[in-house]
Design an enzyme around this catalytic site. Structure first.
Site, PDB file in Angstrom:
ATOM      1  N   LYS A   1      49.231 -28.267  22.031  1.00 28.65           N
ATOM      2  CA  LYS A   1      50.596 -27.882  21.677  1.00 28.65           C
ATOM      3  C   LYS A   1      50.937 -28.644  20.398  1.00 28.65           C
ATOM      4  O   LYS A   1      51.399 -29.780  20.434  1.00 28.65           O
ATOM      5  CB  LYS A   1      51.565 -28.237  22.812  1.00 28.65           C
ATOM      6  CG  LYS A   1      52.830 -27.370  22.885  1.00 28.65           C
ATOM      7  CD  LYS A   1      53.662 -27.324  21.611  1.00 28.65           C
ATOM      8  CE  LYS A   1      54.411 -28.618  21.375  1.00 28.65           C
ATOM      9  NZ  LYS A   1      55.276 -28.550  20.126  1.00 28.65           N
TER      10      LYS A   1
ATOM     11  N   GLU B   1      62.758 -46.996  13.260  1.00 26.95           N
ATOM     12  CA  GLU B   1      61.565 -46.454  12.611  1.00 26.95           C
ATOM     13  C   GLU B   1      62.049 -45.386  11.620  1.00 26.95           C
ATOM     14  O   GLU B   1      62.486 -44.308  12.015  1.00 26.95           O
ATOM     15  CB  GLU B   1      60.606 -45.838  13.623  1.00 26.95           C
ATOM     16  CG  GLU B   1      59.338 -45.316  12.969  1.00 26.95           C
ATOM     17  CD  GLU B   1      58.369 -44.678  13.960  1.00 26.95           C
ATOM     18  OE1 GLU B   1      57.163 -44.634  13.652  1.00 26.95           O
ATOM     19  OE2 GLU B   1      58.817 -44.215  15.025  1.00 26.95           O
TER      20      GLU B   1
ATOM     21  N   CYS C   1      52.508 -43.269  11.560  1.00 24.75           N
ATOM     22  CA  CYS C   1      52.823 -44.277  12.574  1.00 24.75           C
ATOM     23  C   CYS C   1      52.180 -45.618  12.240  1.00 24.75           C
ATOM     24  O   CYS C   1      52.488 -46.629  12.865  1.00 24.75           O
ATOM     25  CB  CYS C   1      52.407 -43.814  13.957  1.00 24.75           C
ATOM     26  SG  CYS C   1      50.624 -43.648  14.175  1.00 24.75           S
TER      27      CYS C   1
ATOM     28  N   GLU D   1      55.639 -27.662  15.646  1.00 22.58           N
ATOM     29  CA  GLU D   1      56.096 -26.390  15.101  1.00 22.58           C
ATOM     30  C   GLU D   1      56.261 -26.447  13.587  1.00 22.58           C
ATOM     31  O   GLU D   1      56.426 -25.408  12.943  1.00 22.58           O
ATOM     32  CB  GLU D   1      57.445 -25.985  15.724  1.00 22.58           C
ATOM     33  CG  GLU D   1      57.499 -26.042  17.237  1.00 22.58           C
ATOM     34  CD  GLU D   1      58.034 -27.355  17.775  1.00 22.58           C
ATOM     35  OE1 GLU D   1      59.165 -27.366  18.300  1.00 22.58           O
ATOM     36  OE2 GLU D   1      57.325 -28.380  17.648  1.00 22.58           O
ATOM     37  N   ARG D   2      56.231 -27.658  13.015  1.00 22.82           N
ATOM     38  CA  ARG D   2      56.460 -27.811  11.570  1.00 22.82           C
ATOM     39  C   ARG D   2      55.261 -27.352  10.744  1.00 22.82           C
ATOM     40  O   ARG D   2      55.428 -26.817   9.647  1.00 22.82           O
ATOM     41  CB  ARG D   2      56.765 -29.270  11.226  1.00 22.82           C
ATOM     42  CG  ARG D   2      57.894 -29.900  12.012  1.00 22.82           C
ATOM     43  CD  ARG D   2      59.218 -29.255  11.728  1.00 22.82           C
ATOM     44  NE  ARG D   2      60.302 -29.932  12.446  1.00 22.82           N
ATOM     45  CZ  ARG D   2      61.509 -29.437  12.600  1.00 22.82           C
ATOM     46  NH1 ARG D   2      61.789 -28.236  12.109  1.00 22.82           N
ATOM     47  NH2 ARG D   2      62.436 -30.094  13.255  1.00 22.82           N
TER      48      ARG D   2
ATOM     49  N   SER E   1      57.275 -39.934  18.810  1.00 20.96           N
ATOM     50  CA  SER E   1      58.262 -41.011  18.793  1.00 20.96           C
ATOM     51  C   SER E   1      58.307 -41.712  20.153  1.00 20.96           C
ATOM     52  O   SER E   1      57.915 -41.153  21.187  1.00 20.96           O
ATOM     53  CB  SER E   1      59.650 -40.453  18.469  1.00 20.96           C
ATOM     54  OG  SER E   1      60.129 -39.642  19.540  1.00 20.96           O
TER      55      SER E   1
END
Length: 503
Positions: free
Chosen positions: A179, A388, A287, A182-183, A232
């Site tokens: 999955k 962050e 990250c 979507e970006r 996140s």
């Protein structure tokens, strides 16, 4: 004469083929450098989810029984196909994520390392054998696949992070459902086609697009056995809690606030070069990006000046341009959030050394641009430190000595990556043994482990007990089985006893 532009439609990849699915919802995909819609993404329905999981369950039953030699042959072929399509994958990444082409190729290279590690799966899955543990009794152990596993991956590495997961899961005999974000969904779709071209049976690797409903469906579906997640911290915690409550094995990697200590004895030009690259590369959307420079004592003024020079020299352009060093951020909302946090720091009294809030790239005025930003005299109470940011922002916190710097890092709720720049072995050893962080760099700003180690942080950067890829990846996607075996001679007595068995 007017012209009409037809948008590309991005479908799912279910049971070996692209499919529109039954869902009727769609979402636009943008080019962040231009701000224009480049494609339309179809989102999955509950029926699409159930179809995908059913195909994975069926495929897992046979794939888990296929010989290691045949699995390895598919992995080797897949590795060659990915290597042959690096340019194609990089172009898709740059068009939808915005990072520069050279950086996109770099993430594919790190993904290839994991495929290569997975190609050694026959050695990695060797079990243990103990002969004659008791009279006429042998014990041996091996590992079996979980079954159906899913990977929920972030926008910032649309190829590398899926390749952290899928090759390990597939090599160990599982069926894998991706999955992706979507970006930037196009590169994962190309990966699916390359898996099929490599000879992977239908249903072993599938791509399902969707939002929270699709994620929740994977977390709670009774036929999904394991979940890998990168994103996140709040979502990682939610994924871990929800999936474990539904009986699944989970590795959920969360956010970060990565510090780099700069000692006065460091090579400051080298440190400044690496700080700038680690803070502004990929527009800070990593990250493992260095977002906090911890400047010790006399190093502070000098390192701030040197980083300022480098930040002002960064070439911020459309990632397709050959000399581009940094591209846009992913969405207008991301830009707005970054600008808001920087403004709050300025209002709270921090010093703006380099201000990228108002950057405009000629010819790309509608793109989602934030320039390299350096903020000095930041305190641990400011949102620029506590949040962050996930943008091209480097904050500088000044401390008196190494001990104060280590204490600052250890008090932070995140524990993903950290680094120290020093020429002292004693300082380096003290640092590496004292920091409560999972990945540590000594004069290395982005200490991402090679594929035959494992990637993962501590504290609020990891939920679950297994790091991703490497030896821990093999362990995560498998479960152990121990066999105690006895083959008595037909003429011998059974030796049965009501006592607990011994020798």
């Amino acid at each position: 004469m007017s012209t009409t532009t037809t948008l590309t439609t991005i479908h799912h990849f279910i049971d070996g083929a692209e499919t529109t699915g039954e869902g009727d919802r769609t979402q636009p995909v943008y080019n962040p450098a231009t701000g224009q819609v480049s494609a339309e993404l179809r989102l999955a329905s509950e029926a699409d989810l159930n179809t995908t999981v059913a195909a994975a369950k069926k495929a897992a039953e046979s794939w888990g029984d296929i010989s290691l030699a045949k699995r390895t042959a598919v992995l080797f072929k897949f590795r060659e196909l990915v290597a042959a399509h690096v340019d194609d994958l990089a172009e898709l990444i740059t068009a939808e994520h915005g990072k520069v082409l050279s950086d996109a190729k770099g993430e594919i290279g790190r993904g290839l390392e994991v495929i290569e590690f997975a190609c050694g799966i026959p050695q990695l899955l060797k079990g243990d054998y103990s002969d004659q543990v008791s009279t006429g009794i042998d014990v041996f152990s091996f590992r079996e696949p979980l079954g159906v596993v899913a990977g929920i991956t972030p926008f910032n590495f649309p190829v590398m992070v899926p390749l952290w997961m899928a090759p390990m899961a597939i090599a160990t005999g599982n069926a894998f459902i991706l999955k992706p974000s979507e970006r930037d969904p196009s590169a994962p779709m190309l990966l699916a086609k390359l898996w099929k071209q490599a000879g992977l049976p239908d249903g072993v690797f599938q791509v399902l697009h969707g939002g929270k409903e699709t994620v929740d469906g994977l977390l709670t579906h009774p036929d999904v056995d394991g979940i890998s997640f990168v994103g996140s911290t709040p979502i990682a915690q939610y994924v871990h809690e929800t999936a474990t409550k539904h009986g699944k094995r989970v590795q959920a990697l969360g956010g970060a606030k990565n510090h780099a200590i700069v000692m006065p004895d460091a090579d400051l030009d080298n440190a400044a070069d690496h700080l700038a690259a680690a803070a502004f590369g990929s527009a800070g959307e990593r990250c493992m990006a260095i977002s906090v420079a911890v400047a010790v004592s006399d190093a502070a003024d000098l390192i701030v000046k040197k980083v300022q020079e480098r930040a002002l020299a960064v070439k911020v352009k459309n990632g397709t341009e050959p000399d581009a060093e940094m591209g846009p951020v992913i969405t207008p909302a991301s830009k707005e959030r970054i600008v808001k946090i920087v403004t709050e720091a300025e209002t709270a009294g921090a010093a703006m050394v380099v201000d990228g809030r108002d950057l405009v790239v000629p010819g790309h005025e509608d793109g989602f641009w934030v320039g390299p930003t350096v903020i000095d005299h930041v305190t641990a109470e400011m949102t620029a430190y506590t949040e962050e940011i996930f943008g091209p922002v480097l904050v500088v916190v000044r401390v008196a000595d190494l001990e104060e710097g280590i204490a600052l890092i250890n008090s932070n709720p995140y524990g993903n990556g950290t680094a120290i720049f020093t020429s002292s072995g004693a300082n380096a050893r003290k640092f590496q043994r004292s920091v409560t962080v999972g990945m540590v760099g000594i004069n290395v700003p982005l200490p991402v482990p090679v594929a035959y180690h494992s990637f993962g942080g501590w504290k609020n950067s990891l939920f679950g007990d297994k790091h991703i890829y490497g030896p821990e990846g093999v362990s995560f996607y498998t479960r152990g089985k121990v066999i105690t075996s006895r083959w008595p001679e037909p003429t011998h007595a059974s030796g049965a006893s009501y006592n607990f068995p011994s020798n």
